[in-house]
Design a protein around this motif. Structure first.
Motif, PDB file in Angstrom:
ATOM      1  N   TYR A 130       9.721  31.351 -34.103  1.00  0.00           N
ATOM      2  CA  TYR A 130       9.144  30.200 -33.655  1.00  0.00           C
ATOM      3  C   TYR A 130       7.783  29.773 -34.737  1.00  0.00           C
ATOM      4  CZ  TYR A 130       5.857  27.030 -30.737  1.00  0.00           C
ATOM      5  OH  TYR A 130       5.320  26.038 -30.282  1.00  0.00           O
ATOM      6  N   ALA A 131       7.420  30.888 -35.222  1.00  0.00           N
ATOM      7  CA  ALA A 131       6.438  30.665 -36.045  1.00  0.00           C
ATOM      8  C   ALA A 131       6.029  31.808 -37.097  1.00  0.00           C
ATOM      9  CB  ALA A 131       5.049  30.327 -35.385  1.00  0.00           C
ATOM     10  N   SER A 132       5.215  31.569 -38.147  1.00  0.00           N
ATOM     11  CA  SER A 132       4.962  33.050 -39.171  1.00  0.00           C
ATOM     12  C   SER A 132       3.692  33.419 -38.484  1.00  0.00           C
ATOM     13  CB  SER A 132       4.647  32.430 -40.478  1.00  0.00           C
ATOM     14  OG  SER A 132       5.691  31.989 -41.228  1.00  0.00           O
ATOM     15  N   ASP A 133       4.013  34.753 -37.908  1.00  0.00           N
ATOM     16  CA  ASP A 133       2.927  35.645 -37.318  1.00  0.00           C
ATOM     17  C   ASP A 133       3.181  36.953 -37.329  1.00  0.00           C
ATOM     18  OD1 ASP A 133       5.122  35.844 -35.679  1.00  0.00           O
ATOM     19  OD2 ASP A 133       4.048  34.939 -33.723  1.00  0.00           O
ATOM     20  N   SER A 134       2.833  37.898 -36.443  1.00  0.00           N
ATOM     21  CA  SER A 134       2.869  39.179 -36.573  1.00  0.00           C
ATOM     22  C   SER A 134       4.188  39.797 -36.301  1.00  0.00           C
ATOM     23  CB  SER A 134       1.915  39.919 -35.955  1.00  0.00           C
ATOM     24  OG  SER A 134       1.868  39.676 -34.652  1.00  0.00           O
ATOM     25  N   ILE A 135       4.730  39.048 -35.190  1.00  0.00           N
ATOM     26  CA  ILE A 135       6.110  39.108 -34.785  1.00  0.00           C
ATOM     27  C   ILE A 135       7.349  38.830 -35.729  1.00  0.00           C
ATOM     28  CG2 ILE A 135       7.880  38.404 -33.098  1.00  0.00           C
ATOM     29  CD1 ILE A 135       5.520  39.891 -31.837  1.00  0.00           C
ATOM     30  N   LEU A 136       7.075  37.654 -36.550  1.00  0.00           N
ATOM     31  CA  LEU A 136       7.772  37.474 -37.708  1.00  0.00           C
ATOM     32  C   LEU A 136       7.791  38.626 -38.719  1.00  0.00           C
ATOM     33  CD1 LEU A 136       9.654  35.192 -39.007  1.00  0.00           C
ATOM     34  CD2 LEU A 136       7.620  34.466 -40.282  1.00  0.00           C
ATOM     35  N   GLU A 137       6.476  39.100 -39.124  1.00  0.00           N
ATOM     36  CA  GLU A 137       6.242  40.067 -39.911  1.00  0.00           C
ATOM     37  C   GLU A 137       7.160  41.475 -39.537  1.00  0.00           C
ATOM     38  OE1 GLU A 137       4.824  40.105 -42.989  1.00  0.00           O
ATOM     39  OE2 GLU A 137       4.184  37.788 -42.836  1.00  0.00           O
ATOM     40  N   SER A 138       7.140  41.594 -38.271  1.00  0.00           N
ATOM     41  CA  SER A 138       7.637  42.909 -37.628  1.00  0.00           C
ATOM     42  C   SER A 138       9.179  42.883 -37.778  1.00  0.00           C
ATOM     43  CB  SER A 138       7.040  43.565 -36.484  1.00  0.00           C
ATOM     44  OG  SER A 138       7.295  42.555 -35.699  1.00  0.00           O
ATOM     45  N   LEU A 139       9.809  41.793 -37.324  1.00  0.00           N
ATOM     46  CA  LEU A 139      11.287  41.649 -37.088  1.00  0.00           C
ATOM     47  C   LEU A 139      11.832  41.066 -38.355  1.00  0.00           C
ATOM     48  CD1 LEU A 139      11.495  39.826 -33.694  1.00  0.00           C
ATOM     49  CD2 LEU A 139      11.717  42.125 -34.108  1.00  0.00           C
ATOM     50  N   GLU A 198      12.090  46.220 -19.739  1.00  0.00           N
ATOM     51  CA  GLU A 198      12.387  46.145 -21.045  1.00  0.00           C
ATOM     52  C   GLU A 198      11.552  45.369 -22.050  1.00  0.00           C
ATOM     53  OE1 GLU A 198      14.681  47.669 -21.951  1.00  0.00           O
ATOM     54  OE2 GLU A 198      16.453  47.799 -21.053  1.00  0.00           O
ATOM     55  N   VAL A 199      11.566  45.299 -23.195  1.00  0.00           N
ATOM     56  CA  VAL A 199      10.514  44.987 -23.992  1.00  0.00           C
ATOM     57  C   VAL A 199      10.457  43.323 -24.378  1.00  0.00           C
ATOM     58  CG1 VAL A 199       9.871  44.819 -26.643  1.00  0.00           C
ATOM     59  CG2 VAL A 199      10.481  46.921 -25.636  1.00  0.00           C
ATOM     60  N   VAL A 200       9.487  42.629 -24.319  1.00  0.00           N
ATOM     61  CA  VAL A 200       9.287  41.241 -24.458  1.00  0.00           C
ATOM     62  C   VAL A 200       8.103  41.092 -25.360  1.00  0.00           C
ATOM     63  CG1 VAL A 200       8.517  39.068 -23.560  1.00  0.00           C
ATOM     64  CG2 VAL A 200       9.644  40.810 -21.922  1.00  0.00           C
ATOM     65  N   LEU A 201       8.741  40.364 -26.779  1.00  0.00           N
ATOM     66  CA  LEU A 201       7.762  40.022 -27.719  1.00  0.00           C
ATOM     67  C   LEU A 201       7.578  38.424 -27.704  1.00  0.00           C
ATOM     68  CD1 LEU A 201       9.632  42.200 -30.692  1.00  0.00           C
ATOM     69  CD2 LEU A 201       7.489  42.574 -29.084  1.00  0.00           C
ATOM     70  N   ILE A 202       6.312  38.131 -27.662  1.00  0.00           N
ATOM     71  CA  ILE A 202       5.890  36.596 -27.439  1.00  0.00           C
ATOM     72  C   ILE A 202       5.415  35.925 -28.711  1.00  0.00           C
ATOM     73  CG2 ILE A 202       4.645  35.259 -25.993  1.00  0.00           C
ATOM     74  CD1 ILE A 202       4.454  37.282 -23.834  1.00  0.00           C
ATOM     75  N   GLN A 203       6.006  34.886 -29.130  1.00  0.00           N
ATOM     76  CA  GLN A 203       5.160  34.045 -30.117  1.00  0.00           C
ATOM     77  C   GLN A 203       4.682  32.895 -29.665  1.00  0.00           C
ATOM     78  OE1 GLN A 203       8.843  33.825 -32.958  1.00  0.00           O
ATOM     79  NE2 GLN A 203       7.099  34.143 -34.577  1.00  0.00           N
ATOM     80  N   TRP A 204       3.346  32.743 -29.642  1.00  0.00           N
ATOM     81  CA  TRP A 204       2.514  31.771 -29.084  1.00  0.00           C
ATOM     82  C   TRP A 204       2.486  30.559 -29.949  1.00  0.00           C
ATOM     83  CZ3 TRP A 204       1.185  33.185 -24.340  1.00  0.00           C
ATOM     84  CH2 TRP A 204       1.300  34.320 -24.029  1.00  0.00           C
ATOM     85  N   GLY A 205       1.715  29.437 -29.497  1.00  0.00           N
ATOM     86  CA  GLY A 205       1.803  28.108 -30.009  1.00  0.00           C
ATOM     87  C   GLY A 205       1.252  28.083 -31.292  1.00  0.00           C
ATOM     88  N   VAL A 206       1.807  27.320 -32.144  1.00  0.00           N
ATOM     89  CA  VAL A 206       1.229  26.767 -33.392  1.00  0.00           C
ATOM     90  C   VAL A 206      -0.010  26.196 -33.649  1.00  0.00           C
ATOM     91  CG1 VAL A 206       3.630  26.967 -34.351  1.00  0.00           C
ATOM     92  CG2 VAL A 206       2.663  24.896 -33.699  1.00  0.00           C
TER      93      VAL A 206
END
Length: 441
Positions: free
Chosen positions: A302-311, A433-441
């Motif tokens: 959804y956005a460039s954040d820590s989730i994107l960096e890890s996945l 199970e695991v949920v990774l959340i990407q928040w609003g831009v």
């Protein structure tokens, strides 16, 4: 007007007007659930409402509590999603907290999977696998494409239960699994109808009478149906004779479906707006989607954040030349999907795989009343497009109470284990199970 030259015509001119099916299933709302039997049936996928549990022992009510405020959360979705060739009935449950102060805090979205051993289907599955083993191997080029676990209709007996059209996966175009029993055995087929009715009765037997779940907060229950995702075909450029373009991102194991949109690597130069633009462009082809399902697939960031960096981590950069004579041209680094950072299953220690993600439109659908849902169906295409854009940008909040995430990525145990805490096999299981959340831009 000059005459038309036939040599100027190309197959790509027609291909540009066609659509390509991807390996993703899209979950969309399909009307309010009013039948009591459907509300109590764990095999009926839904948006909102109360959960219909698979395990005979009702899970602890604390499963739905927000880890930030400890309040019970509303059910966002329940999905019927058994693994292929598994004797276990399986459903996925996702709860979410709508308290403003809990947004962006760990544990405000929680996902659980419920498993239950199905004796009737286990016997059928054993018989089916024995027949397949006795047959000669099928040539690879004639093998049946791997079915999606949601393809529960469209082909006779394509599912273990034949559970009807309202169940998650009601899409004839995605139904590709062969019948459980051979077509030349009418006696078995006649018994299927009785066994399926018994299975449905068993699934609907679990109720929430005299349970704390009955008084839990909830949204209006809606059917969750699915369809295949179709994207405009990418036009092929006209090349000189003898020139061939090789596309290494195409995966022949995906059953011939186009996966280049999913496998596309992310360049390091992408910023938040560009990642978000790609997200909205992809979602815009089916703005009503609330869930994207692709077991062991690739999430749509959804956005460039820590989730994107890890996945989607950057690959190791090659060492830079230190002498003038060794100057080289270094291509921009590209990000590729790597889920190794997702925690393993704490019970069986297997890796977790991506299963599905919740989309921004789900927030609006949950918030809307039944009357609002009817009005949405009367919107023009342009009005619907603008509404979807507002939802994606978070500008259609509709009140002080509500969720604000951009997308929720759900990762599940790859072995779908059903074990007790001490590692023993169990007929029923209830695991978070695991949920990774990407928040609003």
């Amino acid at each position: 007007m000059p005459p038309i030259d036939d040599e100027d015509w190309s197959d790509s001119d027609e291909e540009a007007l066609s659509e390509v099916e991807t390996s993703v299933l899209l979950g969309t709302p399909d009307g309010a659930i009013t039948a009591a039997a459907d509300l109590a049936d764990a095999a009926v996928s839904r948006i909102g409402g109360h959960p219909a549990f698979l395990p005979s022992n009702e899970p602890s009510f604390s499963s739905s509590q927000c880890k930030a405020c400890s309040r019970p959360m509303e059910l966002l979705v329940q999905m019927w999603c058994p693994f292929e060739n598994s004797p276990m009935d399986r459903a996925l449950y996702v709860w979410g907290c709508a308290v403003p102060g809990c947004q962006a805090k760990e544990g405000c979205i929680r996902a659980w999977r419920g498993l239950r051993y199905n004796d009737a289907y286990a016997a059928k599955l054993e018989k089916k696998l024995a027949k397949q083993k006795a047959k000669a191997p099928i040539p690879a080029e004639k093998a049946t494409p791997k079915p999606n676990p949601f393809s529960l209709s469209g082909v006779p007996n394509s599912s273990p239960f034949g559970l009807g059209a309202q169940i998650f996966g009601d899409s004839p175009s995605t139904a590709s699994s062969p019948p459980v029993e051979e077509a030349d055995e009418p006696s078995d087929n006649e018994s299927d109808a009785t066994s399926e009715e018994e299975l449905l009765t068993a699934l609907a037997a679990t109720t929430l009478e005299e349970s704390p779940w009955r008084s839990a907060p909830s949204y209006t229950p809606l059917y969750l149906s699915t369809c295949s995702e179709y994207l405009p075909a990418q036009p092929k450029p006209k090349l000189p004779p003898g020139v061939q373009v090789i596309e290494p991102l195409d995966d022949p194991d995906k059953g011939g479906k186009d996966v280049s949109w999913i496998a596309e690597a992310y360049e390091n130069s992408l910023d938040v707006d560009q990642v978000f633009e790609r997200f909205t462009k992809r979602v815009g082809f089916e703005g009503d989607q609330c869930v994207r399902y692709e077991l062991e697939g690739t999430p749509l960031p959804y956005a460039s954040d820590s989730i994107l960096e890890s996945l989607f981590p950057l690959p190791p950069a090659p060492p830079l030349p230190v002498t003038k004579a060794a100057f080289t041209v270094v291509s921009p680094a590209k990000r590729a999907y790597d889920p190794s950072s997702v925690p393993s299953c704490p019970v069986c220690k297997s890796k977790r795989i991506f299963e599905c993600q919740l989309m921004p439109n789900l927030i609006n659908v949950l918030r809307a009343s039944s009357d609002t849902e009817d009005k949405r169906k009367k919107l023009t295409d342009e009005e619907r497009r603008k509404l979807v854009e507002q939802e994606l940008k978070g500008s259609n909040s509709g009140g002080s109470r509500g969720m604000e995430w951009g997308t929720c990525l759900i990762f599940s145990c790859s072995k779908d284990c059903s074990l007790t805490d001490d590692g023993k096999e169990a007929r029923e299981s209830w695991r978070e199970e695991v949920v990774l959340i990407q928040w609003g831009v």
